[in-house]
Design a protein around this motif. Structure first.
Motif, PDB file in Angstrom:
ATOM      1  N   PRO A  40       0.821  -1.214   0.000  1.00 43.33           N
ATOM      2  CA  PRO A  40       0.000   0.000   0.000  1.00 43.33           C
ATOM      3  C   PRO A  40       0.857   1.268   0.000  1.00 43.33           C
ATOM      4  CG  PRO A  40      -0.951  -1.596   1.498  1.00 43.33           C
ATOM      5  CD  PRO A  40       0.378  -2.148   1.055  1.00 43.33           C
ATOM      6  N   GLU A  41       1.970   1.222   0.702  1.00 38.51           N
ATOM      7  CA  GLU A  41       2.847   2.388   0.757  1.00 38.51           C
ATOM      8  C   GLU A  41       3.465   2.693  -0.612  1.00 38.51           C
ATOM      9  OE1 GLU A  41       2.117   0.559   4.554  1.00 38.51           O
ATOM     10  OE2 GLU A  41       3.145  -0.329   2.839  1.00 38.51           O
ATOM     11  N   GLN A  42       3.823   1.646  -1.348  1.00 42.05           N
ATOM     12  CA  GLN A  42       4.365   1.841  -2.690  1.00 42.05           C
ATOM     13  C   GLN A  42       3.312   2.420  -3.624  1.00 42.05           C
ATOM     14  OE1 GLN A  42       5.646  -2.262  -3.060  1.00 42.05           O
ATOM     15  NE2 GLN A  42       7.787  -1.600  -3.278  1.00 42.05           N
ATOM     16  N   GLU A  97       3.190   8.415  -8.753  1.00 44.85           N
ATOM     17  CA  GLU A  97       2.841   9.716  -9.306  1.00 44.85           C
ATOM     18  C   GLU A  97       1.989   9.532 -10.555  1.00 44.85           C
ATOM     19  OE1 GLU A  97       6.331  12.051  -9.930  1.00 44.85           O
ATOM     20  OE2 GLU A  97       6.929  11.932  -7.837  1.00 44.85           O
ATOM     21  N   GLY A  98       1.141  10.513 -10.810  1.00 42.34           N
ATOM     22  CA  GLY A  98       0.295  10.469 -11.995  1.00 42.34           C
ATOM     23  C   GLY A  98      -0.942   9.624 -11.784  1.00 42.34           C
ATOM     24  N   LEU A  99      -1.594   9.308 -12.897  1.00 44.14           N
ATOM     25  CA  LEU A  99      -2.831   8.535 -12.850  1.00 44.14           C
ATOM     26  C   LEU A  99      -2.528   7.047 -12.976  1.00 44.14           C
ATOM     27  CD1 LEU A  99      -5.918   8.633 -12.683  1.00 44.14           C
ATOM     28  CD2 LEU A  99      -5.977   8.867 -15.155  1.00 44.14           C
ATOM     29  N   THR A 100      -3.084   6.270 -12.060  1.00 40.96           N
ATOM     30  CA  THR A 100      -2.903   4.816 -12.026  1.00 40.96           C
ATOM     31  C   THR A 100      -4.265   4.159 -11.907  1.00 40.96           C
ATOM     32  OG1 THR A 100      -0.767   5.047 -10.891  1.00 40.96           O
ATOM     33  CG2 THR A 100      -1.833   2.896 -10.776  1.00 40.96           C
ATOM     34  N   VAL A 101      -4.453   3.083 -12.650  1.00 39.17           N
ATOM     35  CA  VAL A 101      -5.647   2.248 -12.512  1.00 39.17           C
ATOM     36  C   VAL A 101      -5.187   0.901 -11.979  1.00 39.17           C
ATOM     37  CG1 VAL A 101      -7.572   1.104 -13.675  1.00 39.17           C
ATOM     38  CG2 VAL A 101      -6.817   3.363 -14.443  1.00 39.17           C
ATOM     39  N   LYS A 150     -14.306  -6.118  -2.490  1.00 41.18           N
ATOM     40  CA  LYS A 150     -15.284  -7.154  -2.161  1.00 41.18           C
ATOM     41  C   LYS A 150     -15.677  -7.986  -3.375  1.00 41.18           C
ATOM     42  CE  LYS A 150     -16.063  -5.587   2.081  1.00 41.18           C
ATOM     43  NZ  LYS A 150     -15.261  -6.077   3.129  1.00 41.18           N
ATOM     44  N   LEU A 151     -15.763  -7.356  -4.554  1.00 45.89           N
ATOM     45  CA  LEU A 151     -16.187  -8.037  -5.777  1.00 45.89           C
ATOM     46  C   LEU A 151     -15.153  -7.812  -6.868  1.00 45.89           C
ATOM     47  CD1 LEU A 151     -19.934  -6.926  -5.831  1.00 45.89           C
ATOM     48  CD2 LEU A 151     -19.071  -9.181  -5.229  1.00 45.89           C
ATOM     49  N   TRP A 152     -15.084  -8.750  -7.795  1.00 43.34           N
ATOM     50  CA  TRP A 152     -14.181  -8.633  -8.938  1.00 43.34           C
ATOM     51  C   TRP A 152     -14.984  -8.445 -10.211  1.00 43.34           C
ATOM     52  CZ3 TRP A 152     -12.205 -13.866  -7.056  1.00 43.34           C
ATOM     53  CH2 TRP A 152     -11.384 -13.708  -5.941  1.00 43.34           C
ATOM     54  N   PRO A 153     -14.463  -7.744 -11.143  1.00 44.49           N
ATOM     55  CA  PRO A 153     -13.299  -6.888 -11.019  1.00 44.49           C
ATOM     56  C   PRO A 153     -13.643  -5.581 -10.318  1.00 44.49           C
ATOM     57  CG  PRO A 153     -14.177  -6.702 -13.228  1.00 44.49           C
ATOM     58  CD  PRO A 153     -15.012  -7.723 -12.502  1.00 44.49           C
ATOM     59  N   THR A 154     -12.682  -5.067  -9.611  1.00 42.19           N
ATOM     60  CA  THR A 154     -12.770  -3.728  -9.034  1.00 42.19           C
ATOM     61  C   THR A 154     -11.630  -2.917  -9.630  1.00 42.19           C
ATOM     62  OG1 THR A 154     -13.826  -4.404  -6.963  1.00 42.19           O
ATOM     63  CG2 THR A 154     -12.579  -2.358  -6.921  1.00 42.19           C
ATOM     64  N   LEU A 155     -11.968  -1.769 -10.176  1.00 44.57           N
ATOM     65  CA  LEU A 155     -10.975  -0.849 -10.724  1.00 44.57           C
ATOM     66  C   LEU A 155     -10.879   0.354  -9.792  1.00 44.57           C
ATOM     67  CD1 LEU A 155     -12.102  -0.836 -14.465  1.00 44.57           C
ATOM     68  CD2 LEU A 155     -10.363  -2.267 -13.397  1.00 44.57           C
ATOM     69  N   VAL A 156      -9.690   0.587  -9.272  1.00 48.31           N
ATOM     70  CA  VAL A 156      -9.443   1.727  -8.394  1.00 48.31           C
ATOM     71  C   VAL A 156      -8.587   2.717  -9.168  1.00 48.31           C
ATOM     72  CG1 VAL A 156      -8.439   2.491  -6.209  1.00 48.31           C
ATOM     73  CG2 VAL A 156      -9.603   0.274  -6.326  1.00 48.31           C
ATOM     74  N   PHE A 157      -9.054   3.947  -9.279  1.00 48.31           N
ATOM     75  CA  PHE A 157      -8.362   4.998 -10.009  1.00 48.31           C
ATOM     76  C   PHE A 157      -7.664   5.895  -8.994  1.00 48.31           C
ATOM     77  CE2 PHE A 157     -11.767   3.402 -12.508  1.00 48.31           C
ATOM     78  CZ  PHE A 157     -11.365   3.480 -13.833  1.00 48.31           C
ATOM     79  N   GLY A 194      -1.350   8.657  -6.054  1.00 47.59           N
ATOM     80  CA  GLY A 194      -1.469   7.752  -4.914  1.00 47.59           C
ATOM     81  C   GLY A 194      -2.738   7.864  -4.100  1.00 47.59           C
ATOM     82  N   GLU A 195      -3.621   8.785  -4.465  1.00 46.96           N
ATOM     83  CA  GLU A 195      -4.881   8.980  -3.739  1.00 46.96           C
ATOM     84  C   GLU A 195      -6.043   8.496  -4.596  1.00 46.96           C
ATOM     85  OE1 GLU A 195      -5.308  10.222  -0.594  1.00 46.96           O
ATOM     86  OE2 GLU A 195      -3.125  10.301  -0.407  1.00 46.96           O
ATOM     87  N   GLU A 196      -6.946   7.729  -3.996  1.00 46.87           N
ATOM     88  CA  GLU A 196      -8.107   7.238  -4.737  1.00 46.87           C
ATOM     89  C   GLU A 196      -9.018   8.390  -5.125  1.00 46.87           C
ATOM     90  OE1 GLU A 196     -11.882   4.154  -4.328  1.00 46.87           O
ATOM     91  OE2 GLU A 196     -10.176   3.903  -2.974  1.00 46.87           O
TER      92      GLU A 196
END
Length: 107
Positions: A12-14, A19-23, A71-78, A82-84
């Motif tokens: 989680p720390e990594q 930086e930037g946008l991550t999915v 909780k469910l798949w797939p879950t996409l976190v944007f 580093g912040e959701e």
């Protein structure tokens, strides 16, 4: 775009240091819902080559999935720096993914 689920998830720390946008895509290779979204996800990400994509295999005891309360798949976190900033759970198709990408890239 990453095509195979990685069983070696970053900490989680990594993830919070990115930086930037991550999915982050949480799922498993055998999940039918995960398989169905792949074409739409690929198309959406192809339009945003500046977006980092992490495809993480999830399951019981997987630290990163628990950190994001998957909780469910797939879950996409944007994530932005580093912040959701958004989340899609079992998206119906690529259009929903593209909409969230367009919104998060515009900010």
């Amino acid at each position: 775009m990453q095509f195979e689920y990685s069983s070696n998830a970053p900490s989680p720390e990594q993830v919070q240091a990115l930086e930037g946008l991550t999915v982050i895509e949480f799922g498993t290779p055998w999940c039918g819902y995960c398989q169905v979204i792949q074409p739409g996800l690929q198309r959406a990400l192809a339009r945003h080559d500046d977006v980092r994509h992490l495809k993480i295999e999830d399951g019981p005891g997987r630290r990163l999935g628990r950190f994001f309360r998957v909780k469910l798949w797939p879950t996409l976190v944007f994530l932005q720096d580093g912040e959701e900033v958004a989340r899609l759970v079992r998206p119906a198709g690529g259009e929903a993914i593209e909409t969230v990408l367009a919104q998060t890239c515009a900010t």
